[in-house]
Motif scaffolding. Structure first.
Motif, PDB file in Angstrom:
ATOM      1  N   HIS A 169       0.852  -1.194   0.000  1.00  0.00           N
ATOM      2  CA  HIS A 169       0.000   0.000   0.000  1.00  0.00           C
ATOM      3  C   HIS A 169       0.890   1.248   0.000  1.00  0.00           C
ATOM      4  O   HIS A 169       2.083   1.163   0.322  1.00  0.00           O
ATOM      5  CB  HIS A 169      -0.984   0.015   1.177  1.00  0.00           C
ATOM      6  CG  HIS A 169      -0.360  -0.128   2.529  1.00  0.00           C
ATOM      7  ND1 HIS A 169      -1.103  -0.160   3.685  1.00  0.00           N
ATOM      8  CD2 HIS A 169       0.938  -0.242   2.930  1.00  0.00           C
ATOM      9  CE1 HIS A 169      -0.294  -0.283   4.719  1.00  0.00           C
ATOM     10  NE2 HIS A 169       0.937  -0.326   4.285  1.00  0.00           N
ATOM     11  N   SER A 171       0.532   3.647   1.953  1.00  0.00           N
ATOM     12  CA  SER A 171       0.606   4.216   3.317  1.00  0.00           C
ATOM     13  C   SER A 171       2.064   4.343   3.764  1.00  0.00           C
ATOM     14  O   SER A 171       2.375   5.153   4.644  1.00  0.00           O
ATOM     15  CB  SER A 171      -0.170   3.343   4.299  1.00  0.00           C
ATOM     16  OG  SER A 171      -1.496   3.162   3.853  1.00  0.00           O
ATOM     17  N   GLN A 174       3.290   7.768   3.623  1.00  0.00           N
ATOM     18  CA  GLN A 174       2.900   8.551   4.812  1.00  0.00           C
ATOM     19  C   GLN A 174       4.050   8.622   5.792  1.00  0.00           C
ATOM     20  O   GLN A 174       4.414   9.683   6.287  1.00  0.00           O
ATOM     21  CB  GLN A 174       1.812   7.778   5.570  1.00  0.00           C
ATOM     22  CG  GLN A 174       0.424   8.216   5.416  1.00  0.00           C
ATOM     23  CD  GLN A 174      -0.430   7.508   6.486  1.00  0.00           C
ATOM     24  OE1 GLN A 174      -0.076   7.397   7.656  1.00  0.00           O
ATOM     25  NE2 GLN A 174      -1.585   7.045   6.037  1.00  0.00           N
ATOM     26  N   ARG A 195       0.393  -6.894  -4.610  1.00  0.00           N
ATOM     27  CA  ARG A 195      -0.105  -7.885  -3.642  1.00  0.00           C
ATOM     28  C   ARG A 195      -0.137  -9.267  -4.266  1.00  0.00           C
ATOM     29  O   ARG A 195      -0.439  -9.392  -5.458  1.00  0.00           O
ATOM     30  CB  ARG A 195      -1.512  -7.511  -3.169  1.00  0.00           C
ATOM     31  CG  ARG A 195      -1.470  -6.345  -2.217  1.00  0.00           C
ATOM     32  CD  ARG A 195      -2.792  -6.069  -1.572  1.00  0.00           C
ATOM     33  NE  ARG A 195      -2.759  -4.714  -1.027  1.00  0.00           N
ATOM     34  CZ  ARG A 195      -3.785  -4.083  -0.516  1.00  0.00           C
ATOM     35  NH1 ARG A 195      -4.956  -4.694  -0.462  1.00  0.00           N
ATOM     36  NH2 ARG A 195      -3.667  -2.862  -0.053  1.00  0.00           N
ATOM     37  N   GLN A 209      -2.725   3.142  -5.981  1.00  0.00           N
ATOM     38  CA  GLN A 209      -3.445   3.756  -4.857  1.00  0.00           C
ATOM     39  C   GLN A 209      -3.084   5.231  -4.759  1.00  0.00           C
ATOM     40  O   GLN A 209      -2.022   5.654  -5.231  1.00  0.00           O
ATOM     41  CB  GLN A 209      -3.036   3.103  -3.538  1.00  0.00           C
ATOM     42  CG  GLN A 209      -3.633   1.737  -3.303  1.00  0.00           C
ATOM     43  CD  GLN A 209      -3.345   1.229  -1.898  1.00  0.00           C
ATOM     44  OE1 GLN A 209      -2.369   1.629  -1.265  1.00  0.00           O
ATOM     45  NE2 GLN A 209      -4.187   0.330  -1.410  1.00  0.00           N
ATOM     46  N   GLU A 211      -2.839   7.730  -1.500  1.00  0.00           N
ATOM     47  CA  GLU A 211      -2.928   7.850  -0.046  1.00  0.00           C
ATOM     48  C   GLU A 211      -3.010   9.337   0.283  1.00  0.00           C
ATOM     49  O   GLU A 211      -2.439  10.155  -0.445  1.00  0.00           O
ATOM     50  CB  GLU A 211      -1.621   7.267   0.524  1.00  0.00           C
ATOM     51  CG  GLU A 211      -1.488   7.292   1.990  1.00  0.00           C
ATOM     52  CD  GLU A 211      -2.224   6.140   2.636  1.00  0.00           C
ATOM     53  OE1 GLU A 211      -2.597   5.185   1.941  1.00  0.00           O
ATOM     54  OE2 GLU A 211      -2.439   6.212   3.857  1.00  0.00           O
ATOM     55  N   THR A 252      -4.943   3.661  11.930  1.00  0.00           N
ATOM     56  CA  THR A 252      -5.892   4.744  12.215  1.00  0.00           C
ATOM     57  C   THR A 252      -6.827   4.338  13.351  1.00  0.00           C
ATOM     58  O   THR A 252      -7.166   3.170  13.498  1.00  0.00           O
ATOM     59  CB  THR A 252      -6.739   5.085  10.958  1.00  0.00           C
ATOM     60  OG1 THR A 252      -7.177   3.874  10.362  1.00  0.00           O
ATOM     61  CG2 THR A 252      -5.979   5.930   9.974  1.00  0.00           C
ATOM     62  N   GLY A 283     -10.798   3.768   2.355  1.00  0.00           N
ATOM     63  CA  GLY A 283     -10.656   3.571   3.795  1.00  0.00           C
ATOM     64  C   GLY A 283     -10.002   4.809   4.375  1.00  0.00           C
ATOM     65  O   GLY A 283      -9.231   5.491   3.693  1.00  0.00           O
ATOM     66  N   CYS A 284     -10.320   5.103   5.638  1.00  0.00           N
ATOM     67  CA  CYS A 284      -9.749   6.321   6.222  1.00  0.00           C
ATOM     68  C   CYS A 284      -9.818   6.266   7.746  1.00  0.00           C
ATOM     69  O   CYS A 284     -10.353   5.306   8.317  1.00  0.00           O
ATOM     70  CB  CYS A 284     -10.489   7.547   5.718  1.00  0.00           C
ATOM     71  SG  CYS A 284     -12.219   7.581   6.201  1.00  0.00           S
ATOM     72  N   ALA A 306      -5.953  10.293   7.744  1.00  0.00           N
ATOM     73  CA  ALA A 306      -5.358   9.651   6.565  1.00  0.00           C
ATOM     74  C   ALA A 306      -6.468   8.941   5.811  1.00  0.00           C
ATOM     75  O   ALA A 306      -7.511   8.600   6.381  1.00  0.00           O
ATOM     76  CB  ALA A 306      -4.294   8.656   6.984  1.00  0.00           C
ATOM     77  N   PHE A 307      -6.246   8.774   4.545  1.00  0.00           N
ATOM     78  CA  PHE A 307      -7.199   7.985   3.745  1.00  0.00           C
ATOM     79  C   PHE A 307      -6.430   7.312   2.622  1.00  0.00           C
ATOM     80  O   PHE A 307      -5.314   7.731   2.275  1.00  0.00           O
ATOM     81  CB  PHE A 307      -8.327   8.874   3.178  1.00  0.00           C
ATOM     82  CG  PHE A 307      -7.840  10.055   2.383  1.00  0.00           C
ATOM     83  CD1 PHE A 307      -7.552   9.933   1.031  1.00  0.00           C
ATOM     84  CD2 PHE A 307      -7.661  11.291   2.995  1.00  0.00           C
ATOM     85  CE1 PHE A 307      -7.093  11.020   0.300  1.00  0.00           C
ATOM     86  CE2 PHE A 307      -7.204  12.389   2.270  1.00  0.00           C
ATOM     87  CZ  PHE A 307      -6.919  12.257   0.914  1.00  0.00           C
ATOM     88  N   GLY A 308      -7.000   6.242   2.087  1.00  0.00           N
ATOM     89  CA  GLY A 308      -6.337   5.540   0.980  1.00  0.00           C
ATOM     90  C   GLY A 308      -7.387   4.978   0.041  1.00  0.00           C
ATOM     91  O   GLY A 308      -8.389   4.411   0.481  1.00  0.00           O
TER      92      GLY A 308
HETATM   93  N1  DAH Z   1      -3.677   1.202   3.240  1.00  0.00           N
HETATM   94  C1  DAH Z   1      -5.038   0.739   3.149  1.00  0.00           C
HETATM   95  C2  DAH Z   1      -5.141  -0.386   2.118  1.00  0.00           C
HETATM   96  O1  DAH Z   1      -4.237  -0.545   1.369  1.00  0.00           O
HETATM   97  C3  DAH Z   1      -5.930   1.858   2.717  1.00  0.00           C
HETATM   98  C4  DAH Z   1      -6.097   2.882   3.784  1.00  0.00           C
HETATM   99  C5  DAH Z   1      -7.105   2.722   4.707  1.00  0.00           C
HETATM  100  C6  DAH Z   1      -5.230   3.942   3.867  1.00  0.00           C
HETATM  101  C7  DAH Z   1      -7.268   3.650   5.712  1.00  0.00           C
HETATM  102  C8  DAH Z   1      -5.385   4.879   4.897  1.00  0.00           C
HETATM  103  C9  DAH Z   1      -6.421   4.701   5.810  1.00  0.00           C
HETATM  104  O2  DAH Z   1      -4.597   5.939   5.032  1.00  0.00           O
HETATM  105  O3  DAH Z   1      -6.552   5.628   6.780  1.00  0.00           O
HETATM  106  O4  DAH Z   1      -6.100  -1.080   2.126  1.00  0.00           O
END
Ligand code: DAH
Length: 344
Positions: A169, A171, A174, A195, A209, A211, A252, A283-284, A306-308
């Protein structure tokens, strides 16, 4: 007449033409209204009746040979001739090269970036080959979390306390951003992730993705909700609604998954949203204090969200593509459908 026929047959056998134009000239010279073969047929009318059978046959053979030769030369000129015709006339326009178009995943990625740029986010990038620390440990993944399993992650090196792997990911970016940027931080991190998944209509082993990370004093869940709502409306239309469902991510707390109202049926329920009226887009959550502290940020003073999101997923929902594999097959019929899509 006999000699004339034989001479013509010889000539036809050795006939050579380089271009369409030359073939046409030869056809007119032999078979045209005043052509040599046609002329012989006219002469044939006046010959003695006892010679008609013999000469009739000979003339038919001659005509057949001439016609077949012209056809053969025509197709040869077509196969090789266009180059030679063009090379004769340097003023002829060149063969047009079709302009390519952006790949739909690239268009969607750019649209996402442009929306967050408008909100004041910077773009950050990080390595695709990462270490366990940046992909898992600094993001609060417990040592035995299933994502660390070989089944889900492609490892480049194993048996090391901080093995190298292909990031699962973005992330991880981040973490790299928190390590080196001064606060406040407002970034998005687009990139490719990997993956260990079987390829199907809904999953692929390589995808993209984006992020997002926002850290400052007094950042709240309400700020997160507003950022996502504004993004969803820019991406899917001004009347888009969002809903948040509680979820869990190690990095998170609290965490949520976000759905947008289905842009096909406007929330009434259709086969794209499986009758629910909602489509999951990302997701976040609020960045876990452990994650802030691991990167040297004072979690008493600062908070963040954060979100992704998956770019292919956003693109599938936006353009109603029902099979992820289309994005990787490079079928021109599919790709051409996106050439009129301009970036926002
Ligand atoms: N890294 C997660 C994934 O690959 C996605 C994600 C979910 C990123 C929630 C975030 C978060 O920053 O807060 O499924």
């Amino acid at each position: 007449m006999k000699e004339q026929i034989e001479q013509l047959l010889e000539e036809i056998k050795g006939l050579k033409c380089a271009t369409d134009k030359e073939v046409e000239e030869a056809r007119i010279r032999l078979l045209g209204k005043k052509g040599e073969v046609t002329k012989l047929f006219e002469e044939f009318r006046g010959i003695a009746p006892e010679l008609k059978k013999e000469f009739g046959q000979k003339l038919n053979v001659l005509k057949k040979e001439a016609t077949a030769k012209i056809e053969e030369l025509k197709s040869m000129a077509k196969a090789t001739g266009s180059a030679s015709t063009n090379s004769d006339d340097v003023t002829m326009p060149g063969d047009p090269y079709g302009l390519g178009s952006r790949h739909p995943v690239s268009i969607a990625r750019q649209q996402i970036i442009n929306i967050f740029r408008k909100f004041g986010y910077d773009v950050a990038e990080g390595p695709e080959i990462e270490d366990d620390y940046h992909v898992f440990e600094a993001l609060n993944f417990p040592p035995n979390h299933p994502a660390r399993d070989m089944q889900d992650t492609f490892f480049v090196s194993v048996g090391h306390p901080n093995p190298l792997l292909l990031r699962t990911h973005t992330s991880s970016v981040q973490v790299r951003t928190m390590e080196k940027m001064s606060l406040p931080i407002r970034v998005i991190c687009p990139g490719r992730v990997f993956r260990n998944e079987a390829i199907s209509a809904r999953a692929h082993c390589i995808f993209h993705q984006v992020e997002g990370l926002y850290i400052d004093e007094n950042v709240s869940f309400a700020d997160l909700k507003q950022a996502i709502l504004l993004f969803a409306r820019e991406m899917f239309g001004a009347d888009t609604q969002i809903r948040m469902r509680p979820s869990y991510f190690p990095f998170t707390e609290p965490s949520a998954e976000v759905d947008v109202s289905c842009n096909i049926c406007k929330g009434k329920g259709c086969n794209i949203c499986k009758g629910t009226g909602w489509l999951e887009i990302l997701g976040c959550g609020m960045v876990d204090p452990n994650v802030l502290e691991a990167s040297g940020i004072d979690s008493k003073k600062y908070s963040g969200f954060a979100f992704g999101m998956g770019v292919e997923r956003i693109a599938m929902l936006k353009w109603q593509v029902n099979d992820l594999r289309h994005y990787f097959e490079n079928d021109m019929r599919f790709l051409r459908e996106f050439s009129p899509c301009v970036e926002v």
